[in-house]
Design an enzyme around this catalytic site. Structure first.
Site, PDB file in Angstrom:
ATOM      1  N   GLU A 122      -7.219   4.539   8.208  1.00 32.36           N
ATOM      2  CA  GLU A 122      -7.021   5.963   7.923  1.00 32.36           C
ATOM      3  C   GLU A 122      -8.272   6.568   7.298  1.00 32.36           C
ATOM      4  O   GLU A 122      -8.636   7.708   7.567  1.00 32.36           O
ATOM      5  CB  GLU A 122      -5.808   6.144   7.009  1.00 32.36           C
ATOM      6  N   GLY A 164       2.213   2.248  11.120  1.00 34.02           N
ATOM      7  CA  GLY A 164       3.144   3.362  11.032  1.00 34.02           C
ATOM      8  C   GLY A 164       3.819   3.747  12.335  1.00 34.02           C
ATOM      9  O   GLY A 164       4.502   4.768  12.395  1.00 34.02           O
ATOM     10  N   GLU A 216      -5.230  -5.329  10.562  1.00 34.77           N
ATOM     11  CA  GLU A 216      -4.314  -4.217  10.808  1.00 34.77           C
ATOM     12  C   GLU A 216      -4.685  -3.517  12.117  1.00 34.77           C
ATOM     13  O   GLU A 216      -5.537  -2.617  12.119  1.00 34.77           O
ATOM     14  CB  GLU A 216      -4.378  -3.208   9.657  1.00 34.77           C
ATOM     15  N   SER A 229       3.186  -1.940  10.455  1.00 33.13           N
ATOM     16  CA  SER A 229       4.629  -1.819  10.713  1.00 33.13           C
ATOM     17  C   SER A 229       5.407  -3.076  10.339  1.00 33.13           C
ATOM     18  O   SER A 229       6.369  -3.453  11.011  1.00 33.13           O
ATOM     19  CB  SER A 229       4.881  -1.458  12.181  1.00 33.13           C
ATOM     20  N   LYS A 273      -0.021   4.263  -0.338  1.00 32.78           N
ATOM     21  CA  LYS A 273      -0.723   5.406   0.246  1.00 32.78           C
ATOM     22  C   LYS A 273      -0.565   6.647  -0.654  1.00 32.78           C
ATOM     23  O   LYS A 273      -0.497   6.529  -1.871  1.00 32.78           O
ATOM     24  CB  LYS A 273      -0.248   5.646   1.669  1.00 32.78           C
ATOM     25  N   HIS A 321      -9.675   0.805   5.181  1.00 36.42           N
ATOM     26  CA  HIS A 321      -8.423   1.100   5.885  1.00 36.42           C
ATOM     27  C   HIS A 321      -8.711   2.060   7.032  1.00 36.42           C
ATOM     28  O   HIS A 321      -9.539   2.972   6.922  1.00 36.42           O
ATOM     29  CB  HIS A 321      -7.410   1.713   4.920  1.00 36.42           C
ATOM     30  N   ASN A 362       0.852  -1.184   0.000  1.00 35.42           N
ATOM     31  CA  ASN A 362       0.000   0.000   0.000  1.00 35.42           C
ATOM     32  C   ASN A 362       0.895   1.243   0.000  1.00 35.42           C
ATOM     33  O   ASN A 362       1.497   1.592   1.013  1.00 35.42           O
ATOM     34  CB  ASN A 362      -0.908   0.007   1.235  1.00 35.42           C
TER      35      ASN A 362
END
Length: 250
Positions: free
Chosen positions: A95, A171, A165, A211, A9, A93, A7
């Site tokens: 985010e 991250g 996730e 991560s 992003k 996702h 991904n």
């Protein structure tokens, strides 16, 4: 065979994507040990499709509109992605759930639209740090999965990959232990078993994301209940990404 989803992003212009892929394709040979999917921003899909032609690498998008047509300025629908050569689309996702207020109902609509247009889905689920600390991972995963998959037929699960996730690991450089990841992935399989069947539970593909990097991939590569990985930041460094792929192939 392990599935590796990258991904990218909101990174890489089309010219940067071109340079990245030229170098990747020169150094990576199609493998029978991994299934590789690269998910680029919309603006890089055309050049990626051109360069990936005749290679065993799938092209992914990072989002899809929850409506098929109409007055949705700035959105991209399923037919557009399919015609652009996309194979997979990431949906749900964290985010997008947080920043763009996407709820489980919208995610369910997106999944159905993607499948209707012949796209495979990468469905992201995962708990927050607060949920993790209060032992609510099972409840959160169950709620997200049941809402996202509501109204689907069992055979449609063949075109869905579930990405576990944990939000607190994305991250941050902090990850669950291998045992915790396996427990979460087993929970996902149990939900699929209860809502669909034992066969569906055994066959659905589950990947871990959060991560994933060169330092921890060796610890995670032999997870019992997972079929691969969703790689975020580490895929931006081509050398690191190739090292992750190589470790998984061994």
């Amino acid at each position: 065979m392990k599935k590796i989803i990258a991904n990218f992003k909101m990174n890489f212009t089309p010219s940067m994507t071109k340079e990245y892929l030229i170098q990747l394709l020169a150094r990576y040979a199609d493998s029978d040990k991994v299934k590789l999917c690269l998910s680029f921003p919309y603006t890089s899909l055309a050049i990626a499709k051109f360069l990936l032609d005749k290679r065993k690498i799938s092209l992914g998008a990072q989002n899809i509109c929850d409506e098929e047509e109409g007055k949705n300025t700035g959105e991209i629908n399923g037919a557009m992605l399919k015609d652009a050569g996309v194979n997979y689309v990431i949906i749900g996702h964290s985010e997008r759930r947080k920043k763009f207020k996407e709820d489980n109902k919208s995610i369910n609509h997106k999944i159905k639209i993607a499948l209707k247009n012949g796209l495979s889905v990468i469905l992201c689920v995962g708990e927050s740090l607060a949920d993790y600390n209060t032992l609510k991972t099972f409840d959160v995963l169950t709620e997200q999965l049941e809402a996202a998959l509501k109204g689907l037929y069992e055979n449609e699960l063949e075109n869905i990959t579930i990405a576990y996730e944990p939000i607190w690991a994305i991250g941050t450089g902090i990850t669950p232990t291998a045992a915790e990841i396996d427990k979460a992935c087993k929970t996902i399989r149990n939900v699929i078993k209860e809502d669909f069947s034992q066969k569906a539970s055994e066959n659905i593909e589950i990947v871990y994301g959060g991560s994933v990097n060169t330092k921890n991939i060796s610890k995670f590569k032999n997870l019992k209940y997972s079929n691969g990985f969703l790689v975020g930041g580490a895929c931006l460094d081509l050398g690191a990404f190739l090292q992750i792929i190589s470790t998984i192939e061994k």
